[in-house]
Design an enzyme around this catalytic site. Structure first.
Site, PDB file in Angstrom:
ATOM      1  N   CYS A   2       0.815  -4.125  -6.265  1.00 19.96           N
ATOM      2  CA  CYS A   2       1.825  -4.934  -6.948  1.00 19.96           C
ATOM      3  C   CYS A   2       2.588  -4.045  -7.909  1.00 19.96           C
ATOM      4  O   CYS A   2       2.225  -2.896  -8.135  1.00 19.96           O
ATOM      5  CB  CYS A   2       1.137  -6.056  -7.719  1.00 19.96           C
ATOM      6  SG  CYS A   2       0.003  -7.007  -6.711  1.00 19.96           S
ATOM      7  N   ARG A  27       6.746  -1.947  -4.119  1.00 15.93           N
ATOM      8  CA  ARG A  27       5.283  -1.980  -4.197  1.00 15.93           C
ATOM      9  C   ARG A  27       4.723  -3.314  -3.715  1.00 15.93           C
ATOM     10  O   ARG A  27       3.549  -3.413  -3.414  1.00 15.93           O
ATOM     11  CB  ARG A  27       4.815  -1.761  -5.638  1.00 15.93           C
ATOM     12  CG  ARG A  27       5.232  -0.422  -6.239  1.00 15.93           C
ATOM     13  CD  ARG A  27       4.776  -0.336  -7.695  1.00 15.93           C
ATOM     14  NE  ARG A  27       3.337  -0.420  -7.756  1.00 15.93           N
ATOM     15  CZ  ARG A  27       2.526   0.635  -7.612  1.00 15.93           C
ATOM     16  NH1 ARG A  27       3.048   1.816  -7.398  1.00 15.93           N
ATOM     17  NH2 ARG A  27       1.220   0.497  -7.651  1.00 15.93           N
ATOM     18  N   TRP A  74       1.930  -8.277  -4.166  1.00 17.23           N
ATOM     19  CA  TRP A  74       1.612  -8.063  -2.764  1.00 17.23           C
ATOM     20  C   TRP A  74       0.258  -8.715  -2.569  1.00 17.23           C
ATOM     21  O   TRP A  74      -0.768  -8.210  -3.018  1.00 17.23           O
ATOM     22  CB  TRP A  74       1.541  -6.566  -2.456  1.00 17.23           C
ATOM     23  CG  TRP A  74       1.629  -6.275  -1.002  1.00 17.23           C
ATOM     24  CD1 TRP A  74       2.755  -6.145  -0.237  1.00 17.23           C
ATOM     25  CD2 TRP A  74       0.532  -6.070  -0.086  1.00 17.23           C
ATOM     26  NE1 TRP A  74       2.415  -5.873   1.073  1.00 17.23           N
ATOM     27  CE2 TRP A  74       1.081  -5.831   1.192  1.00 17.23           C
ATOM     28  CE3 TRP A  74      -0.850  -6.083  -0.231  1.00 17.23           C
ATOM     29  CZ2 TRP A  74       0.291  -5.602   2.313  1.00 17.23           C
ATOM     30  CZ3 TRP A  74      -1.633  -5.862   0.889  1.00 17.23           C
ATOM     31  CH2 TRP A  74      -1.061  -5.624   2.138  1.00 17.23           C
ATOM     32  N   ASN A 100      -2.649  -5.563 -11.293  1.00 15.17           N
ATOM     33  CA  ASN A 100      -2.454  -4.904  -9.991  1.00 15.17           C
ATOM     34  C   ASN A 100      -3.791  -4.283  -9.600  1.00 15.17           C
ATOM     35  O   ASN A 100      -4.361  -3.507 -10.357  1.00 15.17           O
ATOM     36  CB  ASN A 100      -1.394  -3.808 -10.102  1.00 15.17           C
ATOM     37  CG  ASN A 100      -1.383  -2.931  -8.853  1.00 15.17           C
ATOM     38  OD1 ASN A 100      -1.748  -3.385  -7.771  1.00 15.17           O
ATOM     39  ND2 ASN A 100      -1.038  -1.664  -9.020  1.00 15.17           N
ATOM     40  N   GLY A 101      -4.314  -4.673  -8.452  1.00 17.16           N
ATOM     41  CA  GLY A 101      -5.616  -4.145  -8.027  1.00 17.16           C
ATOM     42  C   GLY A 101      -6.453  -5.255  -7.419  1.00 17.16           C
ATOM     43  O   GLY A 101      -5.916  -6.294  -7.014  1.00 17.16           O
ATOM     44  N   GLU A 487       4.510   9.967  14.511  1.00 13.76           N
ATOM     45  CA  GLU A 487       5.310   9.558  13.346  1.00 13.76           C
ATOM     46  C   GLU A 487       6.534   8.750  13.779  1.00 13.76           C
ATOM     47  O   GLU A 487       6.881   7.726  13.179  1.00 13.76           O
ATOM     48  CB  GLU A 487       5.726  10.798  12.541  1.00 13.76           C
ATOM     49  CG  GLU A 487       6.612  10.541  11.345  1.00 13.76           C
ATOM     50  CD  GLU A 487       6.050   9.582  10.314  1.00 13.76           C
ATOM     51  OE1 GLU A 487       6.847   9.104   9.481  1.00 13.76           O
ATOM     52  OE2 GLU A 487       4.846   9.241  10.384  1.00 13.76           O
ATOM     53  N   LYS A 491       7.367   4.926  12.590  1.00 11.39           N
ATOM     54  CA  LYS A 491       8.631   4.519  11.954  1.00 11.39           C
ATOM     55  C   LYS A 491       9.231   3.301  12.668  1.00 11.39           C
ATOM     56  O   LYS A 491       9.637   2.333  12.046  1.00 11.39           O
ATOM     57  CB  LYS A 491       9.643   5.688  11.958  1.00 11.39           C
ATOM     58  CG  LYS A 491       9.282   6.789  10.961  1.00 11.39           C
ATOM     59  CD  LYS A 491       9.585   6.488   9.537  1.00 11.39           C
ATOM     60  CE  LYS A 491       8.406   6.140   8.644  1.00 11.39           C
ATOM     61  NZ  LYS A 491       7.258   6.933   8.542  1.00 11.39           N
ATOM     62  N   GLU A 494       7.022   0.178  11.901  1.00 16.04           N
ATOM     63  CA  GLU A 494       6.969  -0.397  10.551  1.00 16.04           C
ATOM     64  C   GLU A 494       8.296  -0.966  10.067  1.00 16.04           C
ATOM     65  O   GLU A 494       8.304  -1.824   9.188  1.00 16.04           O
ATOM     66  CB  GLU A 494       6.401   0.614   9.554  1.00 16.04           C
ATOM     67  CG  GLU A 494       7.182   1.845   9.290  1.00 16.04           C
ATOM     68  CD  GLU A 494       6.469   2.743   8.274  1.00 16.04           C
ATOM     69  OE1 GLU A 494       6.553   3.965   8.414  1.00 16.04           O
ATOM     70  OE2 GLU A 494       5.833   2.187   7.353  1.00 16.04           O
ATOM     71  N   HIS A 510      -3.465   9.563  31.872  1.00 20.66           N
ATOM     72  CA  HIS A 510      -4.823   9.005  31.710  1.00 20.66           C
ATOM     73  C   HIS A 510      -4.773   7.552  31.241  1.00 20.66           C
ATOM     74  O   HIS A 510      -5.731   7.034  30.679  1.00 20.66           O
ATOM     75  CB  HIS A 510      -5.625   9.880  30.726  1.00 20.66           C
ATOM     76  CG  HIS A 510      -5.630  11.315  31.134  1.00 20.66           C
ATOM     77  ND1 HIS A 510      -6.371  11.806  32.189  1.00 20.66           N
ATOM     78  CD2 HIS A 510      -4.914  12.374  30.658  1.00 20.66           C
ATOM     79  CE1 HIS A 510      -6.135  13.109  32.326  1.00 20.66           C
ATOM     80  NE2 HIS A 510      -5.265  13.470  31.428  1.00 20.66           N
ATOM     81  N   LYS A 609       4.826   0.274  -0.562  1.00 25.52           N
ATOM     82  CA  LYS A 609       4.996   1.727  -0.629  1.00 25.52           C
ATOM     83  C   LYS A 609       3.697   2.469  -0.915  1.00 25.52           C
ATOM     84  O   LYS A 609       3.389   3.498  -0.318  1.00 25.52           O
ATOM     85  CB  LYS A 609       6.030   2.078  -1.695  1.00 25.52           C
ATOM     86  CG  LYS A 609       6.376   3.541  -1.770  1.00 25.52           C
ATOM     87  CD  LYS A 609       7.099   3.983  -0.517  1.00 25.52           C
ATOM     88  CE  LYS A 609       7.417   5.466  -0.447  1.00 25.52           C
ATOM     89  NZ  LYS A 609       7.816   5.900   0.866  1.00 25.52           N
TER      90      LYS A 609
HETATM   91  C1  AGP Z   1       4.734   5.377   5.864  1.00 26.68           C
HETATM   92  O1  AGP Z   1       6.045   5.163   6.149  1.00 26.68           O
HETATM   93  C2  AGP Z   1       4.049   4.288   5.206  1.00 26.68           C
HETATM   94  N1  AGP Z   1       4.688   3.911   4.017  1.00 26.68           N
HETATM   95  C3  AGP Z   1       2.557   4.512   5.013  1.00 26.68           C
HETATM   96  O2  AGP Z   1       1.976   4.760   6.253  1.00 26.68           O
HETATM   97  C4  AGP Z   1       2.188   5.663   4.069  1.00 26.68           C
HETATM   98  O3  AGP Z   1       2.447   6.888   4.669  1.00 26.68           O
HETATM   99  C5  AGP Z   1       0.684   5.563   3.744  1.00 26.68           C
HETATM  100  O4  AGP Z   1       0.464   4.342   3.100  1.00 26.68           O
HETATM  101  C6  AGP Z   1       0.218   6.719   2.871  1.00 26.68           C
HETATM  102  O5  AGP Z   1       0.866   6.681   1.649  1.00 26.68           O
HETATM  103  P1  AGP Z   1       0.779   7.950   0.665  1.00 26.68           P
HETATM  104  O6  AGP Z   1       1.400   9.112   1.342  1.00 26.68           O
HETATM  105  O7  AGP Z   1       1.517   7.503  -0.550  1.00 26.68           O
HETATM  106  O8  AGP Z   1      -0.692   8.176   0.391  1.00 26.68           O
END
Ligand code: AGP
Length: 614
Positions: A2, A27, A74, A100-101, A487, A491, A494, A510, A609
């Site tokens: 959060c 966040r 969140w 937050n937590g 990667e 992208k 997500e 395979h 994030k």
């Molecule tokens: C990537 O686009 C995502 N936001 C997510 O997979 C991110 O890479 C992952 O949560 C790791 O975050 P960090 O690099 O801040 O540890």
């Protein structure tokens, strides 16, 4: 995951808090709320939805007060509803608290409080905290700050908490364990609190990052007081913020993600700055130079990370093993922390994290530390928790990354791992001086080559138009381009919500090849290099099943151009540096497809994030 913002001073708190919550919305953005103290009254405003919803909800109300706390959520415990939104208040309406937590033992505490007559309005773990503080305050006859300190000795879990009470209208109390919290010291005796510095930087550059189990007692016009959870007074360590406000704006781009994609020539340059000198044949990673011998003599280097950072770690494995001939293992931090790994003081564990706050990655580090291993970090956020708990580390200097989908942080992480591989190889003598110099010169040229790749944006947008309605996609690569395929798939998943998978190109036969038909777009990295011919035959296998080929090729390629439905050219470079160029078209493809599908590119659904809880 959060976002927390708070203010105490003589200015109007509400506009400062709302503006800060919008900066932290990456966040978490499923509900938001504010509590303000105005003329001895404690007023709470909260609702489900984004901060803009809250702003509208409050617009007819006079949200007055010079002390306030705000939260963007969140959800972890209880769905995103008005009643589950923060702040949560005590039954007598005197105390408000944001968190937050995760409180792991919240249910046990809740049952205890219910026995004592407390009535819970929400399904959150956080509401337990406000009732617990109220309970202890009344029983022990102590002020809410002391009650919070005492309450925390009963709490198990992660927290960043800020609380205010109408009985103490010029005081605020905050506490932190695992979840990040920073205090900004204002010029006129006022204070700003937030989960990271982005809501604070426009008001002050003087900040204090709270350490684990630290409590801050804040009074307008007085010195900031810090205590440990055991009530020992501590001296605040004031740091100067380096970031600039404009780095937090969109700079004329429609989305932060697009701005951050286009910032990569500069962010890669900034990551190389002061570390690479091709002229003098020198690579210097000041932050870890005292540990390079340890890394060279280590049994192995273990790279731990999550998500996109884990993909960067995979590229690092290829480069370090290939150039420096040092054994590297790459671990999902969430698995590593629970699989009882064999670790010793001869191991070096390197955490890679953009935010520096990812809970699983931090826990993996703490485990490694407890087993005597050396723990290093590669982070982007300066002053983040991982940068503070590691023995040493290097910052990626990519600047603030606001878009939830990581882009420039990924290429900066790969740039730094490339520098690390070259530096270790040179010190170890596992690379010839000639080859070392050639690679330094090639690396120095990467920012300019990234600019050239970005010039193909319009063409990539055209290609995106053809595949925006796809329901599945495959990404293929070989060698260090395999993690780039992973990667690319991440992208697309997500931000456009299209199911996609990345695979080593040879793995297709395979299993995944069964998925291919005329509706399956297959994105392939087919640049010049040792495995070029192999990739060409993989493309033929896909074409034989009518799959659609979108290939990233080296400028001037003719062979793949004949076979593919679309080609995106990238400048020629050394094979080990292809990941830095090939990843850009994949970022742009997923961006344009997501925009065309009207997805919220900067704040994709169900994501945040930095993942500060496990
Ligand atoms: C990537 O686009 C995502 N936001 C997510 O997979 C991110 O890479 C992952 O949560 C790791 O975050 P960090 O690099 O801040 O540890």
């Amino acid at each position: 995951m959060c976002g927390i913002v708070a203010y105490i001073g003589k200015k109007d708190a509400f506009p400062i808090i709302i503006k800060g919550l919008k900066r932290l919305e990456y966040r978490g953005y499923d509900s938001a709320g504010v509590a303000l103290i105005d003329n001895g009254q404690l007023n709470i405003y909260k609702c489900a939805g984004k901060v803009a919803n809250l702003e509208e909800f409050i617009s007819e109300k006079n949200a007055e007060g010079t002390i306030g706390i705000g939260h963007t959520r969140w959800a972890t415990h209880g769905p995103p509803t008005d009643v589950n939104a923060h702040p949560h208040i005590s039954m007598d309406g005197s105390l408000a608290l944001i968190h937050n937590g995760i409180i792991e033992n919240y249910d046990a505490l809740k049952q205890e409080l219910i026995k004592q007559g407390y009535v819970f309005k929400s399904e959150t773990d956080t509401e337990v905290l406000v009732h617990l503080v109220d309970n202890i305050g009344k029983k022990e006859k102590v002020w809410f700050g002391e009650a919070l300190r005492m309450a925390l000795s009963h709490v198990v879990g992660a927290y960043a908490i800020v609380a205010i009470s109408k009985d103490f209208p010029n005081q605020m109390v905050a506490a932190r364990k695992s979840s990040p919290l920073v205090v900004g010291i204002g010029e006129e005796g006022d204070f700003y609190l937030a989960s990271d510095a982005t809501p604070i930087v426009e008001y002050t550059k003087q900040v204090v990052y709270l350490e684990d189990e630290e409590i801050a007692v804040i009074k307008f016009g007085e010195e900031l007081k810090l205590f440990s959870i055991n009530d020992e007074e501590k001296r605040p360590y004031i740091q100067q913020l380096e970031m600039e406000l404009e780095a937090l704006e969109k700079g004329g781009y429609e989305h932060f993600m697009l701005k951050e994609i286009h910032e990569q020539p500069r962010s890669i340059q900034d990551c190389l700055r002061g570390r690479l000198n091709a002229q003098e044949g020198r690579v210097t990673l000041g932050g870890i130079k005292d540990y390079e011998q340890k890394m060279i003599q280590a049994n192995r280097l273990i790279l731990v990370a999550c998500g996109t950072s884990w993909h960067a770690a995979l590229v690092g494995e290829y480069l370090i093993e290939d150039l420096a001939r040092i054994n590297v293992e790459v671990e999902y931090a969430s698995e590593f922390r629970y699989r009882n790994p064999i670790l010793s003081e001869n191991d070096v564990v390197i955490a890679i994290s953009q935010s520096g706050e990812t809970a699983d990655t931090m826990a993996a580090l703490e485990l490694a530390k407890s087993k005597g291993a050396t723990i290093l970090g590669i982070c982007n956020v300066v002053g983040s928790s991982i940068s503070r708990i590691t023995d040493a580390g290097s910052y990626t200097h990519a600047g603030p990354e606001i878009g939830v989908a990581s882009t420039k942080a990924f290429t900066a992480q790969v740039t730094l791992l490339t520098l690390m591989a070259l530096s270790l190889a040179h010190k170890k003598g596992s690379i010839s001086e000639t080859n070392f110099r050639i690679l330094l010169t090639e690396l120095e040229a990467i920012p300019e080559k990234v600019k050239k790749v970005l010039e193909t944006n319009a063409k990539i947008e055209q290609i995106a138009l053809e595949y925006k309605d796809a329901t599945n996609a495959l990404y293929l690569g070989r060698g260090s381009s395999f993690p780039v395929a992973l990667e690319g798939a991440l992208k697309l998943k997500e931000i456009s919500y299209i199911h996609a998978e990345g695979y080593p190109a040879a793995e297709m036969k395979h299993g995944p090849i069964a998925l291919i038909d005329e509706n399956m777009p297959v994105f392939v990295i087919a640049t010049k290099g040792n495995s070029y011919e192999k990739v060409v035959s993989n493309i033929q296998e896909v074409k034989a099943r009518k799959g659609k080929i979108i290939a990233i090729v080296t400028e001037g390629d003719t062979q793949v151009r004949e076979m593919a439905d679309h080609v995106i050219e990238i400048p020629e470079t050394n094979e080990i540096l292809v990941p830095l160029l090939a990843t850009i078209p994949f970022q742009l493809l997923s961006y344009h497809i997501a925009v065309m599908r009207n997805c919220n590119v900067d704040q994709p659904r169900n994501l945040a994030k930095s993942v500060t809880v496990e």
